[in-house]
Design a protein around this motif. Structure first.
Motif, short mmCIF file in Angstrom:
data_model
loop_
_atom_site.label_atom_id
_atom_site.label_comp_id
_atom_site.label_asym_id
_atom_site.label_seq_id
_atom_site.Cartn_x
_atom_site.Cartn_y
_atom_site.Cartn_z
N VAL A 1 70.92 68.75 45.85
CA VAL A 1 72.30 67.93 45.45
C VAL A 1 71.86 66.44 45.75
O VAL A 1 71.48 66.29 46.80
N VAL A 2 71.82 65.57 44.71
CA VAL A 2 71.90 64.16 44.94
C VAL A 2 73.21 63.52 44.96
O VAL A 2 74.17 63.79 44.36
N GLN A 3 72.94 62.42 45.86
CA GLN A 3 74.20 61.69 46.12
C GLN A 3 73.81 60.21 46.05
O GLN A 3 72.75 59.69 46.22
N LEU A 4 74.62 59.32 45.31
CA LEU A 4 74.61 58.10 45.14
C LEU A 4 74.58 57.22 46.61
O LEU A 4 75.09 57.76 47.65
N PRO A 5 73.86 56.19 46.84
CA PRO A 5 73.81 55.52 48.06
C PRO A 5 74.91 54.55 48.33
O PRO A 5 75.62 54.16 47.54
N TRP A 6 75.05 54.02 49.72
CA TRP A 6 75.79 52.98 50.19
C TRP A 6 74.77 51.85 50.45
O TRP A 6 73.66 52.24 50.94
N ARG B 1 67.34 66.72 34.22
CA ARG B 1 67.53 65.76 35.20
C ARG B 1 68.84 66.14 36.09
O ARG B 1 69.70 66.74 35.58
N LYS B 2 68.87 65.48 37.23
CA LYS B 2 69.91 66.02 38.06
C LYS B 2 71.28 65.32 37.69
O LYS B 2 72.47 65.79 38.03
#
Length: 741
Positions: free
Chosen positions: A93-98, A201-202
């Motif tokens: 699972v991918v997460q967007l960054p901070w 794509r994820k």
């Protein structure tokens, strides 16, 4: 290779960013000898560095440190980690960054998404992250099973080779407590499966279902919307009228002065916008006062005589570190003067808008605990620093969260809209404030790709080969507008964003001189997809085509003769030519501009470190009408992490470059841009897109830049084809100035 060297090898694109005022820092993936993390409970995911976590159920979570704006870096970086980790890619699972220094790009030493260097910058570090975590998982499994670690192997999130099989989730907590291997064993690229594979794509599911959060989607209960009233320039002086009346309108919460204008805060967008429509700005002074197309053009041409030029060195990218070769100006001028034949040409390109699908927007919230910034950002690190500066808060009290971007193309690398959002939020402490720019404001207050003018002259010997080329360019400096510091070792030299690769270093021309007349036109400028090459590929490859015509030589053969040794450039040129059915012109048989024209073919290329792109175009010119019959592109980026996305980026870059080549042009009158919406800035429709064929050429075991490679090559390929068809030699873009498209 040093960080400065890495910047230099890509000066023809945006690698210059790595040397322009970037802060120190590095990607903190854990140091050898120290444990990454210790879990507190059986249900807590085990942390393997700040980006990677493995839950007890085996689900792997990766915080992708870059911004995802459709280019596919989220997918590509996930593939790199998954390949070395040997997890089940379907369960990653991918997460967007901070914003976090731990997420800094190792090349740039800052967290940003630019220069097509997301994959190239993070590739080695993320391989090491995945391989290190895999080694620790295997070591933890060996202890659990009381077997030698050498007999164990990992595949798809499972560990085999012992008396029983274990999952990553079962040993992750123990593994995270182990010492981090300083140099974990990496895979042989020949055995890659996830890298180079083809799976959905994820980010696809979230975008198709509408679950993805873009900047415009940010919302929370009690949120306020800020509509803007903006002056014609961010540094304009003005007096706002109608603010008292605006504050009395239904739903209006407050007004705030922001850089370059005022913000009207209300509970709904339409209430804020209606109130904003009643506010006017009386401008007393503006840097662009009186600016027009005519004054801009005159300013560029006047610069050649009025402004002392700065030289730019020739860059030899054939080895590492690249060689900087400073030209001897008297020697170059003497070589041109002594040549049996001289060829001269002058070129122009206009200002270009970014025209992203998602207009500018950003949200901010100021509380007693600190500042939150959330939006579609390409530069979260600078956004965080700006938020701290405007509020007076320490950096650790500012949190920046990155949403999906509905297109960026360099516009959302800027932080002007972030500062405005923070200033608006200061008028409503404790409440989230989302500033929303209208499309008209997005166009009017863009940070445009600069306009440039070029004058080139070459001396040809008796066989038609160039003995010397001298090219001068005039236009605004992006680095100067954004007050960036220079690259160490480049003091006194021209801004690379304007001058690099104005004459290709790949061509074996004995004498070359590039000079830059830095011009202050007062127009806000910024990075635009492919930056330097967005103009210089057109200038450089158009002029080479003119030299081939003057020599009576075939345009492809003429180029190939000057590219020894440049094997990877030769391959993409020959492949693109073959794809288009190139028919070589016999010496002396070049077509001359005619009344009606005909069918013609043109070719051009662009390159950066480990990235080589050639485009061949076939067109038909009848009288004043242009038809693009087809475009063929051959592209070599070394190792393609995600071939499907790579091909999509090249095709999309061609369409982006097509718009700029055919119609892209921002007009100015009365001190401001005249474009108000897409009706004034034509974009290509499906019916405008010719057949496009892309061939990916494998060129090595490490990845090269992709996202900006094809955009700058379209214009010279088309213009060269138009001239070959007997049409006019187009030296000023867009093409629609000269031909019906």
């Amino acid at each position: 290779m040093t960080d400065t060297t890495r910047a230099l090898v890509n000066l023809s694109r945006r690698g210059v960013l790595a040397g322009l005022g970037l802060g120190a820092g590095g990607l903190l993936l854990g140091r050898g000898g120290a444990a990454w993390a210790v879990t507190d409970s059986a249900n807590t995911p085990a942390q393997f560095g700040p980006m990677l976590a493995i839950a007890p159920d085996g689900v792997v979570t990766l915080v992708v440190p870059t911004s995802e704006m459709g280019q596919g870096t989220q997918e590509a970086l996930a593939r790199i980690v998954a390949e070395e980790l040997d997890c089940d890619f379907a369960r990653l699972v991918v997460q967007l960054p901070w914003a976090d220094p731990a997420f800094s790009n190792p090349f740039a030493r800052r967290q940003l998404t630019a220069n097509s260097m997301s994959v190239t910058g993070y590739y080695a570090a993320l391989r090491k992250l995945g391989a290190g975590a895999r080694a620790m998982l295997l070591q933890a499994a060996a202890v659990r099973l009381s077997v030698p670690v050498e007999g164990l192997s990992a595949r798809a999130g499972r560990i085999t080779g012992g008396p029983s099989e274990l999952t990553f989730g079962e040993v992750a907590a123990d593994a995270a407590k182990l010492r981090v291997p300083a140099e974990p064993r990496l895979k042989d690229p020949a055995g890659f499966g996830v890298i180079g594979g083809k799976t959905p794509r994820k980010d696809l599911h979230a975008k198709v279902t509408g679950a993805a959060t873009f900047g415009i989607d940010v919302a929370e209960p009690g949120m306020l919307i800020a509509a803007l009233v903006l002056a014609p320039h961010p540094e304009a002086s003005f007096t706002a009228k109608g603010l008292d009346e605006a504050r009395k309108l239904p739903g209006v919460f407050a007004t705030a002065q922001v850089k370059g204008g005022v913000a009207i805060l209300a509970d709904r967008f339409w209430r804020a916008q209606k109130a904003a429509q009643g506010v006017s700005l009386e401008v007393s002074a503006s840097p662009t006062a009186g600016l027009s197309d005519e004054s801009l053009a005159a300013g560029l041409q006047a610069a050649f005589d009025a402004i002392e030029p700065a030289p730019f060195p020739n860059l030899d990218l054939s080895g590492f570190p690249p060689k900087l070769q400073r030209a001897d100006k008297p020697q170059v001028l003497a070589a041109v003067a002594a040549a049996p034949r001289k060829v001269e040409a002058a070129y122009e390109v206009p200002h270009l808008a970014h025209a992203t699908m998602e207009p500018i927007c950003c949200s901010a919230k100021l509380t007693d605990d600190g500042l939150l910034i959330r939006g579609p950002l390409q530069d979260p690190a600078f956004s965080r620093a700006l938020g701290a500066k405007l509020t007076g808060l320490p950096l650790d009290k500012v949190r920046v969260e990155v949403t999906f971007l509905g297109g960026g193309f360099g516009r959302k690398w800027g932080t002007d809209f972030v500062g405005i959002a923070v200033q608006a939020a200061q008028a409503a402490p404790g409440r989230l404030v989302k500033t929303v720019w209208t499309r008209e404001q997005d166009f009017a207050m863009d940070q445009f790709r600069p306009a440039f003018a070029v004058r080139s002259v070459a001396g040809l010997d008796a066989t038609g080969k160039p003995t010397a080329i001298h090219s001068r360019i005039a236009g605004e400096s992006i680095a100067a507008y954004h007050k960036m510091s220079g690259i160490p070792g480049f003091e006194g030299l021209a801004d690379a964003n304007s001058a690099a690769q104005l004459i290709y270093g790949a061509y074996a021309v004995p004498q070359k001189l590039i000079e830059y007349h830095k011009t202050d036109l007062a127009v806000p400028v910024g990075f635009w997809r492919s930056v330097t090459m967005s103009q210089n590929a057109f200038f450089a490859e158009s002029f080479i085509d003119e030299l081939a015509f003057a020599a009576g030589e075939d345009a492809l053969a003429y180029r190939l003769a000057m590219l020894d040794p440049q094997p990877r450039i030769r391959v993409v040129l020959e492949k693109a030519a073959a794809m288009i059915g190139w028919q070589a012109r016999k010496p002396g048989s070049g077509r001359k501009p005619g009344k009606d024209g005909g069918k013609g073919r043109g070719i051009a290329f662009s390159y950066a470190e480990n990235s080589f792109c050639a485009i061949a175009a076939e067109v038909t010119v009848k009288r004043k009408a242009l038809t693009i019959d087809r475009l063929a592109c051959a592209f070599d980026c070394g190792l393609a992490i995600d071939p499907v996305s790579t091909e999509g980026q090249i095709s999309g870059g061609i369409v982006f470059g097509l718009q700029a080549a055919l119609w892209g042009e921002v007009h100015f009158a009365d001190g401001r841009p005249t474009a108000e919406n897409f009706g004034d800035y034509r974009m290509p429709l499906l019916a405008d897109i010719p057949p496009i064929e892309v061939a990916l050429i494998p060129g090595g075991t490490r990845p090269g830049p992709v996202g900006e490679a094809s955009t700058p090559v379209v214009a010279p390929a088309l213009c060269n084809a138009i001239a070959d068809a007997g049409g006019p030699r187009i030296r000023a873009l867009p093409i629609a100035r000269t031909l019906e498209t």
